[in-house]
Motif scaffolding. Structure first.
Motif, PDB file in Angstrom:
ATOM      1  N   SER A  70       3.032  -1.445  17.999  1.00 42.86           N
ATOM      2  CA  SER A  70       2.589  -0.167  18.546  1.00 42.86           C
ATOM      3  C   SER A  70       2.754  -0.210  20.065  1.00 42.86           C
ATOM      4  N   GLU A  71       2.491   0.915  20.730  1.00 43.96           N
ATOM      5  CA  GLU A  71       2.572   0.912  22.189  1.00 43.96           C
ATOM      6  C   GLU A  71       1.598  -0.107  22.781  1.00 43.96           C
ATOM      7  N   LYS A  95       2.965  -3.652  22.031  1.00 37.70           N
ATOM      8  CA  LYS A  95       4.112  -4.069  22.855  1.00 37.70           C
ATOM      9  C   LYS A  95       3.691  -4.358  24.290  1.00 37.70           C
ATOM     10  N   ASN A  96       2.772  -3.578  24.816  1.00 42.35           N
ATOM     11  CA  ASN A  96       2.292  -3.857  26.167  1.00 42.35           C
ATOM     12  C   ASN A  96       1.515  -5.174  26.216  1.00 42.35           C
ATOM     13  N   ASP A 146      13.571  -2.580  24.453  1.00 41.72           N
ATOM     14  CA  ASP A 146      12.300  -2.043  24.921  1.00 41.72           C
ATOM     15  C   ASP A 146      11.334  -3.161  25.294  1.00 41.72           C
ATOM     16  N   ARG A 168       9.807  -4.364  29.019  1.00 37.64           N
ATOM     17  CA  ARG A 168       8.374  -4.420  29.311  1.00 37.64           C
ATOM     18  C   ARG A 168       7.985  -5.790  29.869  1.00 37.64           C
TER      19      ARG A 168
END
Length: 450
Positions: free
Chosen positions: A221-222, A225-226, A251, A255
């Motif tokens: 998920s966002e 991933k962060n 992606d 990050r």
């Protein structure tokens, strides 16, 4: 196919007698071995003979509503990996443990102990635990919210890393003549006083052979991933097509750079469930044998949990009902999106969907010859969709034995995978640096400016 100078990583993701949900019913497995520690020790030895980087166990903190037909986790994984450590010398040992229902001190101590016991081969797969059944085992009415779970995880990992660093590498002296066991100036309190945790420290386990265990993460998920970009050194992920794999890879690496890290310090390892045959037809027939053994009652409960919708009474030969928007999902958002997209993009009925999910719960399943499987892995690696792979044998031990004896030699011949271990630690296998204790680094900086 041409030789490749750069080599990739291979991890064996182990689960009971196989990843396929019907593995325990198939004649190629012995169901009773899910309770036999020797079974898992043998799997670790098979992985080591294949020169694999590591073995890995997922984990959950609830039996859930599916026990009539299957349950996925029997043993607590750190304990199990300790038993596997004593029969191996090189293969890495990665355990899943939750930041939601543990405390940093106890968990940091467990993984430090595993790292000592194994001589530096421990890894921690960090999960936040999104299941409602898990929450109810720890006094909660329902799953804590998604963003809050990741906030807790970030503080949890910060505390654990501080605890692993609390002993400098040369703190222990063991001077028998003077009676000095350790230099107290090199054993540090961490004095953490945060929003969720208050921990004094130091850890009651000296600095481990790797400095600290390898940090692994699996959320896509966002928030996931962060979190991975900030902390993770390996990411287990699930993409079903090359294009999806490439997009995720680009992606996540971007990050990592944004977080101020070297993109090579994080390894992206998608899952693959390989059905291996002498011919493609033989491999596909084997896959179908497992699909035919699926229990719809079990699969529908699995699917219900993934999607947040009760499908237990839904018609098998109908499409999925309308699904809630992803913003309402508090469990595994990335797996929800993967399953939703799979069903919609391929126009699948529920029966067809549970058949596709039976092997790896959304991970890519591939049936083919050893050469075809090697070709597929090489393609993903060379097209920058992966730094390696999380191999999920559909049945055990035969599926792992077949991969290590039939696919791995082809990869070795192509120069894509090691022929011998060149390191003794999991960090070494992944090409990761051994971190310096933050307290030692501060001391060195103070000395340099004095």
């Amino acid at each position: 196919m041409s030789q490749s100078r750069k080599q990739f990583h291979l991890n064996a993701f182990l689960m009971g007698v196989g990843h396929h949900e019907a593995a325990w019913r198939h004649p190629r497995t012995e169901a009773h071995r899910v309770l036999d520690v020797k079974h898992f020790q043998e799997l670790a030895q098979i992985a080591e003979r294949g020169k694999l980087d590591s073995v890995f166990f997922a984990d959950g903190l609830a039996v859930g509503p599916r026990v009539e037909h299957n349950t996925q986790a029997i043993f607590e994984p750190v304990t199990l990996l300790s038993a596997m450590a004593v029969v191996t010398e090189h293969v890495g040992l990665i355990a899943t443990a939750s930041t939601g229902y543990n405390e940093p001190f106890n968990l940091a101590r467990k993984f430090a102990s595993l790292d000592h016991i194994s001589g530096g081969r421990a890894g921690w797969n960090i999960v936040t635990s999104g299941g409602a059944d898990e929450a109810r085992n720890f006094g909660y009415d329902d799953t804590p919210d998604h963003a809050g779970r990741y906030d807790r995880a970030a503080e949890f990992v910060d505390v654990a890393v501080s605890l692993w660093d609390s002993w400098e590498d040369d703190a222990i002296e063991l001077n028998e003549e003077s009676g000095r066991f350790a230099d107290p100036a090199k054993v540090h309190t961490v004095d953490h006083d945060g929003e969720r945790f208050t921990v004094r420290g130091p850890l009651n386990s000296p600095r481990s052979p790797q400095g600290r265990p390898v940090l692994v993460q699996a959320g896509s998920s966002e928030s996931g991933k962060n979190f991975a970009a900030r902390y993770a050194e390996a990411v287990f992920t699930a993409q079903r097509t090359l294009a999806e794999g490439q997009a995720f890879y680009r992606d996540l690496k971007a990050r990592v750079v944004k977080a101020g890290r070297d993109p090579q310090s994080l390894k992206v390892l998608p899952g693959i469930v390989p059905f291996i045959g002498e011919t493609e037809e033989e491999a596909k027939a084997l896959e179908q044998e497992f699909t035919d053994l699926i229990s719809p009652a079990y699969s529908l409960r699995q699917l219900s949990n993934m999607l947040g919708v009760d499908l237990t009474e839904h018609a098998l030969d109908a499409p999925l009902p309308p699904l809630p928007p992803i913003e309402q999902i508090q469990g595994n958002k990335s797996r929800y999106q993967l399953v939703k997209d799979l069903a919609e993009n391929e126009g699948l009925t529920v029966r067809q969907l549970i058949g596709k999910l039976g092997g790896g719960r959304g991970h890519r399943t591939f049936a083919g010859t050893p050469e075809q499987i090697a070709d597929e892995l090489q393609l993903w690696f060379e097209q920058e969709a992966a730094d390696g792979f999380n191999v999920m044998p559909p049945y055990l031990p035969g599926g792992l034995e077949g991969f290590t004896t039939k696919v791995v030699p082809i990869l070795q011949e192509r120069g894509l995978f090691r022929t011998e271990y060149t390191a003794t630690t999991l960090r070494g296998h992944y090409g990761l640096d051994r971190p310096v204790s933050r307290y030692a680094a501060v001391a060195e900086s103070d000395a340099a400016t004095a």
